[in-house]
Structures are given as C-alpha cells and as structure tokens.
Design a protein around this motif. Structure first.
Motif, short mmCIF file in Angstrom:
data_model
loop_
_atom_site.label_atom_id
_atom_site.label_comp_id
_atom_site.label_asym_id
_atom_site.label_seq_id
_atom_site.Cartn_x
_atom_site.Cartn_y
_atom_site.Cartn_z
N GLN A 58 0.82 -1.21 0.00
CA GLN A 58 0.00 0.00 0.00
C GLN A 58 0.86 1.27 0.00
O GLN A 58 0.57 2.21 -0.72
N THR A 59 1.91 1.29 0.84
CA THR A 59 2.75 2.48 0.96
C THR A 59 4.19 2.09 1.21
O THR A 59 4.46 1.18 2.00
N VAL A 60 5.10 2.80 0.55
CA VAL A 60 6.53 2.69 0.80
C VAL A 60 6.92 3.94 1.57
O VAL A 60 6.70 5.06 1.11
N GLU A 61 7.47 3.74 2.75
CA GLU A 61 7.89 4.86 3.60
C GLU A 61 9.40 4.77 3.79
O GLU A 61 9.92 3.73 4.18
N VAL A 62 10.10 5.86 3.51
CA VAL A 62 11.54 5.90 3.72
C VAL A 62 11.81 6.88 4.85
O VAL A 62 11.39 8.05 4.80
N LEU A 63 12.47 6.38 5.89
CA LEU A 63 12.77 7.19 7.07
C LEU A 63 14.05 7.98 6.86
O LEU A 63 14.87 7.65 5.99
N ALA A 64 14.24 8.99 7.66
CA ALA A 64 15.39 9.88 7.52
C ALA A 64 16.72 9.13 7.62
O ALA A 64 17.71 9.52 6.99
N ASP A 65 16.76 8.03 8.39
CA ASP A 65 18.00 7.26 8.55
C ASP A 65 18.20 6.23 7.43
O ASP A 65 19.16 5.47 7.45
N GLY A 66 17.29 6.20 6.45
CA GLY A 66 17.40 5.27 5.33
C GLY A 66 16.66 3.97 5.51
O GLY A 66 16.57 3.17 4.58
N ASP A 67 16.12 3.73 6.71
CA ASP A 67 15.29 2.54 6.89
C ASP A 67 14.05 2.67 6.00
O ASP A 67 13.61 3.77 5.69
N VAL A 110 10.04 1.30 5.49
CA VAL A 110 8.88 0.64 6.10
C VAL A 110 7.86 0.39 4.99
O VAL A 110 7.46 1.33 4.30
N LEU A 111 7.50 -0.86 4.81
CA LEU A 111 6.48 -1.22 3.83
C LEU A 111 5.17 -1.46 4.57
O LEU A 111 5.10 -2.28 5.49
N HIS A 112 4.14 -0.72 4.17
CA HIS A 112 2.80 -0.86 4.73
C HIS A 112 2.00 -1.74 3.77
O HIS A 112 1.94 -1.44 2.57
N LEU A 113 1.40 -2.78 4.30
CA LEU A 113 0.67 -3.74 3.49
C LEU A 113 -0.82 -3.67 3.80
O LEU A 113 -1.21 -3.34 4.92
N ASP A 114 -1.64 -3.97 2.81
CA ASP A 114 -3.08 -3.98 2.96
C ASP A 114 -3.60 -5.40 2.78
O ASP A 114 -3.22 -6.08 1.82
N ASP A 115 -4.42 -5.85 3.70
CA ASP A 115 -5.03 -7.17 3.60
C ASP A 115 -6.18 -7.09 2.60
O ASP A 115 -7.30 -6.73 2.94
N SER A 116 -5.90 -7.42 1.36
CA SER A 116 -6.86 -7.22 0.27
C SER A 116 -8.11 -8.08 0.36
O SER A 116 -9.14 -7.74 -0.21
N GLY A 174 -9.26 -9.36 3.51
CA GLY A 174 -9.84 -9.27 4.84
C GLY A 174 -9.79 -10.55 5.64
O GLY A 174 -10.48 -10.67 6.66
N GLN A 175 -8.98 -11.50 5.23
CA GLN A 175 -8.92 -12.79 5.91
C GLN A 175 -7.76 -12.92 6.90
O GLN A 175 -7.72 -13.87 7.68
N HIS A 176 -6.83 -11.97 6.87
CA HIS A 176 -5.62 -12.12 7.67
C HIS A 176 -5.55 -11.16 8.86
O HIS A 176 -4.95 -11.49 9.88
N PHE A 177 -6.14 -9.98 8.72
CA PHE A 177 -6.11 -8.97 9.78
C PHE A 177 -7.50 -8.38 9.95
O PHE A 177 -8.27 -8.31 8.99
N LEU A 178 -7.80 -7.95 11.15
CA LEU A 178 -9.09 -7.32 11.41
C LEU A 178 -9.22 -6.04 10.58
O LEU A 178 -8.22 -5.37 10.30
N ASP A 179 -10.44 -5.71 10.24
CA ASP A 179 -10.72 -4.49 9.48
C ASP A 179 -10.13 -3.29 10.21
O ASP A 179 -10.29 -3.14 11.42
N GLY A 180 -9.43 -2.44 9.48
CA GLY A 180 -8.83 -1.25 10.07
C GLY A 180 -7.41 -1.45 10.58
O GLY A 180 -6.80 -0.52 11.10
N TYR A 181 -6.87 -2.65 10.44
CA TYR A 181 -5.51 -2.96 10.87
C TYR A 181 -4.71 -3.43 9.67
O TYR A 181 -5.25 -4.09 8.77
N TRP A 182 -3.41 -3.12 9.66
CA TRP A 182 -2.56 -3.56 8.57
C TRP A 182 -1.15 -3.82 9.09
O TRP A 182 -0.70 -3.20 10.04
N PRO A 183 -0.46 -4.77 8.47
CA PRO A 183 0.91 -5.06 8.89
C PRO A 183 1.91 -4.11 8.22
O PRO A 183 1.67 -3.62 7.11
N THR A 184 2.99 -3.83 8.94
CA THR A 184 4.10 -3.08 8.38
C THR A 184 5.38 -3.85 8.67
O THR A 184 5.49 -4.55 9.68
N VAL A 185 6.32 -3.70 7.76
CA VAL A 185 7.63 -4.35 7.94
C VAL A 185 8.70 -3.29 7.75
O VAL A 185 8.72 -2.58 6.74
N ARG A 186 9.58 -3.19 8.76
CA ARG A 186 10.68 -2.22 8.70
C ARG A 186 11.96 -2.95 8.31
O ARG A 186 12.30 -3.97 8.90
#
Length: 150
Positions: free
Chosen positions: A105-114, A116-122, A124-136
């Motif tokens: 859903q979103t690619v976020e680049v932090l000031a230190d170069g890390d 963070v990828l924000h993912l959307d549960d397309s 609705g079977q993996h996460f509750l509505d309104g919640y999404w996983p992110t990986v740094r």
C-alpha cells in the motif's frame, strides 16, 4: 531547490509536503513528503520522512533501490509477516497466499534510510478491518521489525 519547497519532483510523481487543515482553518504541516497511491495502476503511496526538500531529495536514491526490485521487497515483507505470526514453520503455500493477499500500500523511507512497507489485507482474511501489517527494513535491507498498525 530551496529548503522550504512544498514539493519535490521525483520519478514517482511530485512529492508534496504533507499538511492537514483543521476545522478551525489552521493548517498543520507534517514532517514528511508524500505521493498518494495510484490504486488504478497498482502503484503504492510514497512517504519520505523529511522536514525540508533537500532532505527529501536525499532519500530518493533509497526509494529508487526499493522500486528497482519492488516485487522482491514485497515478497520479503510478506514472508516476514507470515514468519512473525506463525507458530510453526510456514509452508510454501502459506507464503505464496500472503504474497498474493497482502498488497503493498505504501513505501515509507525514514530519515535514517530505513524502509517501512505498509501492506493492505486485500481479502480481509488475515487482519481485522482497520488494521494492517508493516515491515521495517534497516539500511542493510534486513527485515528488523514487523508490527500491526491501526
């Protein structure tokens, strides 16, 4: 480019300094530049955590590295999510299902170069509505943190 520029040109569209206008009419200026997702084209949104145009521009090479292998980054992120929340070693089918269902859903680049990828549960079977996983990912491109946001 002046440090107080409200936009930063990039190959992924013009990145604008994020703002929020309150009902009182006051405008809050945030500490990031962003470009919205183009869901019609399947393009994720982009966020650069920076307080001025020069700092935002300095993060563009990191964005380029992610976009050069976006499918690979996406797969490493979905694998990290499955591994984080599995009690047993995930199967190849479980990893493939997550890669299909968890959309970048979103690619976020932090000031230190890390990154963070924000993912959307397309589906609705993996996460509750309104919640999404992110990986740094750290500066060495290693997944160092998986979180669930709301």
């Amino acid at each position: 480019m002046p440090d107080d520029a409200a936009t930063v040109p990039s190959p992924w569209g013009e990145l604008a300094r994020a703002t929020t206008t309150l009902t009182s009419g006051e405008t809050l200026v945030h500490d990031w530049y962003s470009a919205d997702a183009d869901t019609a084209d399947g393009e994720p949104g982009l966020m650069l955590n920076a307080t001025d145009a020069a700092a935002a521009s300095a993060l563009l090479p990191r964005v380029a590295a992610v976009y050069a292998d976006r499918a690979g980054w996406h797969r490493r992120a979905t694998d990290a999510v499955v591994n984080e929340f599995s009690t047993e070693e995930p199967t190849a089918d479980e990893l493939a299902e997550a890669a299909r269902d968890l959309v970048l859903q979103t690619v976020e680049v932090l000031a230190d170069g890390d990154v963070v990828l924000h993912l959307d549960d397309s589906c609705g079977q993996h996460f509750l509505d309104g919640y999404w996983p992110t990986v740094r990912f750290d500066a060495d491109d290693v997944a160092v943190e998986v979180t669930v946001e709301a």
